[in-house]
Write a protein that holds these residues in place. Structure first.
Motif, PDB file in Angstrom:
ATOM      1  N   ASP A 188     -32.678   5.626 -24.885  1.00  0.00           N
ATOM      2  CA  ASP A 188     -34.127   5.477 -24.899  1.00  0.00           C
ATOM      3  C   ASP A 188     -34.435   4.647 -26.135  1.00  0.00           C
ATOM      4  N   LYS A 189     -34.650   3.358 -25.939  1.00  0.00           N
ATOM      5  CA  LYS A 189     -34.749   2.421 -27.054  1.00  0.00           C
ATOM      6  C   LYS A 189     -35.839   2.815 -28.047  1.00  0.00           C
ATOM      7  N   GLY A 190     -37.027   3.134 -27.534  1.00  0.00           N
ATOM      8  CA  GLY A 190     -38.142   3.452 -28.410  1.00  0.00           C
ATOM      9  C   GLY A 190     -37.886   4.689 -29.245  1.00  0.00           C
ATOM     10  N   ARG A 191     -37.385   5.748 -28.609  1.00  0.00           N
ATOM     11  CA  ARG A 191     -37.158   7.007 -29.313  1.00  0.00           C
ATOM     12  C   ARG A 191     -35.956   6.920 -30.251  1.00  0.00           C
ATOM     13  N   TYR A 192     -34.929   6.173 -29.842  1.00  0.00           N
ATOM     14  CA  TYR A 192     -33.766   6.024 -30.716  1.00  0.00           C
ATOM     15  C   TYR A 192     -34.146   5.243 -31.978  1.00  0.00           C
ATOM     16  N   LYS A 193     -34.923   4.164 -31.800  1.00  0.00           N
ATOM     17  CA  LYS A 193     -35.374   3.399 -32.963  1.00  0.00           C
ATOM     18  C   LYS A 193     -36.251   4.263 -33.863  1.00  0.00           C
ATOM     19  N   GLN A 194     -37.017   5.160 -33.254  1.00  0.00           N
ATOM     20  CA  GLN A 194     -37.874   6.051 -34.030  1.00  0.00           C
ATOM     21  C   GLN A 194     -37.025   6.921 -34.966  1.00  0.00           C
ATOM     22  N   ILE A 195     -35.897   7.416 -34.468  1.00  0.00           N
ATOM     23  CA  ILE A 195     -35.013   8.238 -35.290  1.00  0.00           C
ATOM     24  C   ILE A 195     -34.412   7.414 -36.426  1.00  0.00           C
ATOM     25  N   ILE A 196     -33.826   6.266 -36.075  1.00  0.00           N
ATOM     26  CA  ILE A 196     -33.164   5.428 -37.081  1.00  0.00           C
ATOM     27  C   ILE A 196     -34.167   4.953 -38.123  1.00  0.00           C
ATOM     28  N   ASN A 197     -35.324   4.475 -37.675  1.00  0.00           N
ATOM     29  CA  ASN A 197     -36.342   3.999 -38.614  1.00  0.00           C
ATOM     30  C   ASN A 197     -36.753   5.101 -39.583  1.00  0.00           C
ATOM     31  N   ASN A 198     -36.890   6.316 -39.063  1.00  0.00           N
ATOM     32  CA  ASN A 198     -37.316   7.426 -39.913  1.00  0.00           C
ATOM     33  C   ASN A 198     -36.266   7.744 -40.970  1.00  0.00           C
ATOM     34  N   LEU A 199     -35.014   7.771 -40.565  1.00  0.00           N
ATOM     35  CA  LEU A 199     -33.944   8.095 -41.509  1.00  0.00           C
ATOM     36  C   LEU A 199     -33.804   7.020 -42.581  1.00  0.00           C
ATOM     37  N   VAL A 200     -33.844   5.746 -42.169  1.00  0.00           N
ATOM     38  CA  VAL A 200     -33.717   4.654 -43.146  1.00  0.00           C
ATOM     39  C   VAL A 200     -34.932   4.613 -44.064  1.00  0.00           C
ATOM     40  N   SER A 201     -36.119   4.806 -43.479  1.00  0.00           N
ATOM     41  CA  SER A 201     -37.344   4.807 -44.278  1.00  0.00           C
ATOM     42  C   SER A 201     -37.300   5.903 -45.340  1.00  0.00           C
ATOM     43  N   GLN A 272     -35.733  17.176 -33.011  1.00  0.00           N
ATOM     44  CA  GLN A 272     -36.094  17.539 -31.639  1.00  0.00           C
ATOM     45  C   GLN A 272     -35.759  16.419 -30.653  1.00  0.00           C
ATOM     46  N   LEU A 273     -35.887  15.176 -31.095  1.00  0.00           N
ATOM     47  CA  LEU A 273     -35.496  14.057 -30.227  1.00  0.00           C
ATOM     48  C   LEU A 273     -33.989  14.062 -30.005  1.00  0.00           C
ATOM     49  N   CYS A 274     -33.228  14.352 -31.057  1.00  0.00           N
ATOM     50  CA  CYS A 274     -31.770  14.450 -30.905  1.00  0.00           C
ATOM     51  C   CYS A 274     -31.401  15.539 -29.912  1.00  0.00           C
ATOM     52  N   GLU A 275     -32.059  16.670 -30.013  1.00  0.00           N
ATOM     53  CA  GLU A 275     -31.803  17.767 -29.078  1.00  0.00           C
ATOM     54  C   GLU A 275     -32.146  17.348 -27.654  1.00  0.00           C
ATOM     55  N   LEU A 276     -33.253  16.602 -27.503  1.00  0.00           N
ATOM     56  CA  LEU A 276     -33.647  16.115 -26.185  1.00  0.00           C
ATOM     57  C   LEU A 276     -32.603  15.143 -25.633  1.00  0.00           C
ATOM     58  N   MET A 277     -31.935  14.399 -26.535  1.00  0.00           N
ATOM     59  CA  MET A 277     -30.888  13.458 -26.133  1.00  0.00           C
ATOM     60  C   MET A 277     -29.524  14.127 -26.022  1.00  0.00           C
ATOM     61  N   GLN A 278     -29.513  15.474 -26.155  1.00  0.00           N
ATOM     62  CA  GLN A 278     -28.290  16.276 -26.096  1.00  0.00           C
ATOM     63  C   GLN A 278     -27.351  15.934 -27.249  1.00  0.00           C
ATOM     64  N   GLY A 279     -27.942  15.540 -28.370  1.00  0.00           N
ATOM     65  CA  GLY A 279     -27.176  15.217 -29.555  1.00  0.00           C
ATOM     66  C   GLY A 279     -27.500  16.160 -30.688  1.00  0.00           C
ATOM     67  N   SER A 280     -27.145  15.762 -31.904  1.00  0.00           N
ATOM     68  CA  SER A 280     -27.375  16.610 -33.069  1.00  0.00           C
ATOM     69  C   SER A 280     -27.606  15.749 -34.297  1.00  0.00           C
ATOM     70  N   ILE A 281     -28.227  16.354 -35.300  1.00  0.00           N
ATOM     71  CA  ILE A 281     -28.449  15.690 -36.584  1.00  0.00           C
ATOM     72  C   ILE A 281     -28.179  16.708 -37.676  1.00  0.00           C
ATOM     73  N   SER A 282     -27.553  16.269 -38.762  1.00  0.00           N
ATOM     74  CA  SER A 282     -27.222  17.170 -39.856  1.00  0.00           C
ATOM     75  C   SER A 282     -27.404  16.443 -41.180  1.00  0.00           C
ATOM     76  N   CYS A 283     -27.349  17.212 -42.260  1.00  0.00           N
ATOM     77  CA  CYS A 283     -27.565  16.630 -43.579  1.00  0.00           C
ATOM     78  C   CYS A 283     -26.684  17.318 -44.608  1.00  0.00           C
ATOM     79  N   GLU A 284     -26.118  16.510 -45.497  1.00  0.00           N
ATOM     80  CA  GLU A 284     -25.434  17.008 -46.684  1.00  0.00           C
ATOM     81  C   GLU A 284     -26.082  16.341 -47.887  1.00  0.00           C
ATOM     82  N   SER A 285     -26.387  17.116 -48.912  1.00  0.00           N
ATOM     83  CA  SER A 285     -27.100  16.536 -50.044  1.00  0.00           C
ATOM     84  C   SER A 285     -26.838  17.336 -51.320  1.00  0.00           C
TER      85      SER A 285
END
Length: 582
Positions: A188-201, A272-285
């Protein structure tokens, strides 16, 4: 009868009596156990019936609770959507009119205030969109739209959006795409870009020094043909996240990092978008040592075909011939904003208050484009469009653009399927409006003999070099302050890029692939920021194919483009300096 026989008879009678007593006792015990078993079965049946009743009651109560919860979510989604629509109208005025004011003469203080107003209003639009996304996801109304996506281009495009911001902060922003990443993936191009843009931003926003690295990899699934795992890591050297916040960073309204930089909706949407895409997101900091956000999404690999190019797009606003425009919009503020924005593009429009008035105008006149607000009294935009499409061919063939304050993702596909030719979401930007007008199909004869708005002295001088050096891009970024900013940054740009060009020439001559990649990447970002789009495109090709045998030929093109651009920039510097000294 002998005594022996009598004795045996007594023994037999005694044995018979004992057997009878034993049988009677057994029958009594059997009857007692039967009664007890019957009573136990009766109690068991009652318990079963009671349990079934309890389960049925619990199921009913759960169903009622779910219905109430779903109703509450739907009502909240509807309320937020309606409020979003209402809020976007004044935001449209703030953003539209502030954009126009930014293109006028102002002193430094006024310019700073106006930039702050415009930036704050734009941030509110982002917040509104995030709130809508959260409510749609929670209400189960958000659906994915999978399509073929050029994976390399979409990542390069996402990162390039933040290169200027990173450069201004002195932060290095790099993208590393593994050779294993397929050219085309189903996403899903729009939603995937939304995730990447948010993380980079977020990474750029929370990094004051050092670097931000985006790494993209792909691992095929050994058990499923054409399916694999798309892995993206966004690594920064920023402020980091305290351990006390780590478990909450993907929750809605939880703040990441500095509290002045948002309300924390972005990461919740990513999760939530990752979950909708049957994926996952995590963070180490670690506080003070930066963060690593990792995204894993299953994605199908497909053969390269007609996927759209996600590479660099020119952002300059082209000069437009006069266009016959009809606008149906009932809100007086929006009428004023759109009229002013069109004036900035050298255009005028006929303004009406509803669809019925628009139909009346179309019966007597023809227009190149008809803008229709979706929510209007008397006759709304959708009803007006149906009337237009069902009219005579002269009216039905008009190019119609939908105007709506509803969210872009929700409405675009539905309105285009309804019969609109294009879609614009409020608040409108001049850039989006200009792009829409540029894309209107018009016969070549329409452009003949049409007088354009006379450009100012500055515009005439700048348009003369547009073929290579796009001053309009700087003007769209900085308004009237662009001349002062240009005079300030152009000498540094000429010096650094000239030095980079010499280093690139040496690297190409020696076949140093790593150096070619790094130098062309550095030059590309600066060239794009200065509006040198052709040069940036060629450098992007060299960066991506630094080991190609064609690099020598591409370098010669880069050298030629740079020579032309450098002369044009020097000439413009001379003119501006001379003008300021008068």
């Amino acid at each position: 009868m002998s005594s022996e026989l009598e004795k045996q008879l007594k023994l037999a009678l005694s044995r018979a009596k004992r057997l009878k007593n034993a049988r009677d006792e057994a029958e009594r015990l059997l009857e007692q156990k039967s009664r007890e078993l019957y009573a136990a079965n009766t109690e068991l049946e009652k318990a079963r019936d009671s349990l079934e009743d309890d389960i049925q009651q619990a199921t009913y109560e759960l169903s009622v609770s779910n219905q109430r919860l779903q109703k509450a979510l739907n009502e909240r989604s509807t309320f937020i959507g309606q409020m979003s629509h209402e809020v976007r109208t004044p935001l449209n005025a703030i953003i539209g009119l502030s954009e126009i004011l930014l293109s006028t003469k102002m002193d430094d203080v006024q310019l700073d205030y106006m930039n702050t107003i415009n930036s704050a209003a734009s941030s509110l639009v982002v917040l509104l969109n995030d709130m809508l996304d959260i409510t749609k996801i929670e209400a189960g109304k958000l659906k994915l739209n999978l399509e073929e996506v050029n994976s390399h281009k979409i990542h390069k495009s996402a990162v390039s959006m933040f290169e200027l911001e990173a450069s201004e902060k002195g932060v290095r922003l790099d993208l590393e795409i593994s050779e294993d990443v397929p050219d085309v993936l189903m996403l899903d191009k729009g939603r995937y870009k939304q995730i990447i843009n948010n993380l980079v931003s977020n990474a750029v926003k929370n990094t004051e020094s050092g670097s931000v690295m985006v790494k993209v990899a792909y691992t095929p699934d050994a058990h499923a043909k054409h399916i694999g795992n798309l892995n993206v890591q966004v690594i920064d050297t920023g402020i980091g996240i305290p351990k006390s916040q780590m478990q909450n960073i993907f929750n809605a309204y939880e703040q990441l990092g500095i509290t002045s930089k948002g309300v924390g909706l972005g990461l919740a949407i990513c999760s939530q978008l990752c979950e909708l895409m049957q994926g996952s997101i995590s963070c180490e900091s670690e506080v003070g040592n930066g963060s690593v956000f990792e995204l894993n999404i299953p994605a199908e690999c497909v053969a390269m075909n007609t996927v759209q190019d996600e590479g660099f797009r020119e952002t300059r606003q082209k000069s437009l011939n006069r266009i016959d425009i009809l606008v149906a919009e009932d809100n007086v503020t929006n009428q004023k904003v759109l009229t002013a924005q069109l004036a900035q593009l050298g255009q005028e429009a006929t303004i009406v208050n509803n669809g019925a008035e628009a139909i009346a105008c179309l019966r007597d006149n023809s227009y190149d484009v008809v803008f229709l607000d979706i929510l209007m009294p008397v006759m709304d935009g959708e009803e007006t469009l149906k009337t237009i499409r069902n009219s005579s061919s002269r009216i039905a063939e008009h190019y119609c653009v939908a105007l709506t304050a509803s969210s872009y993702q929700d409405q675009r596909e539905r309105l285009l399927n309804l019969g609109f030719d294009e879609f614009l979401s409020k608040p409108l930007s001049i850039a989006d409006l200009s792009k829409t007008l540029e894309n209107i199909p018009r016969p070549d004869s329409v452009n003949e003999g049409v007088s354009e708005k006379s450009p100012s002295h500055t515009e005439a001088a700048l348009n003369a070099v547009e073929s290579s050096f796009d001053y309009n891009y700087l003007r769209s970024q900085f308004g009237d302050a662009c001349e002062a900013i240009f005079v300030d940054i152009a000498p540094t740009f000429l010096e650094h890029t000239g030095g980079d060009l010499s280093r690139l020439k040496a690297a190409v001559a020696d076949g140093q692939v790593d150096s070619i990649t790094k130098i062309s990447h550095s030059m590309k970002g600066g060239s794009a920021s200065m509006g040198l789009h052709q040069l940036a495109d060629r450098l992007e090709k060299v960066e991506r194919n630094s080991d190609s045998v064609e690099v020598h030929d591409w370098y010669e093109e880069i050298e030629t483009l740079w020579a032309t651009a450098a002369v044009q920039i020097e000439n413009e510097l001379t003119r501006l300096r001379a003008a300021s000294s008068r």
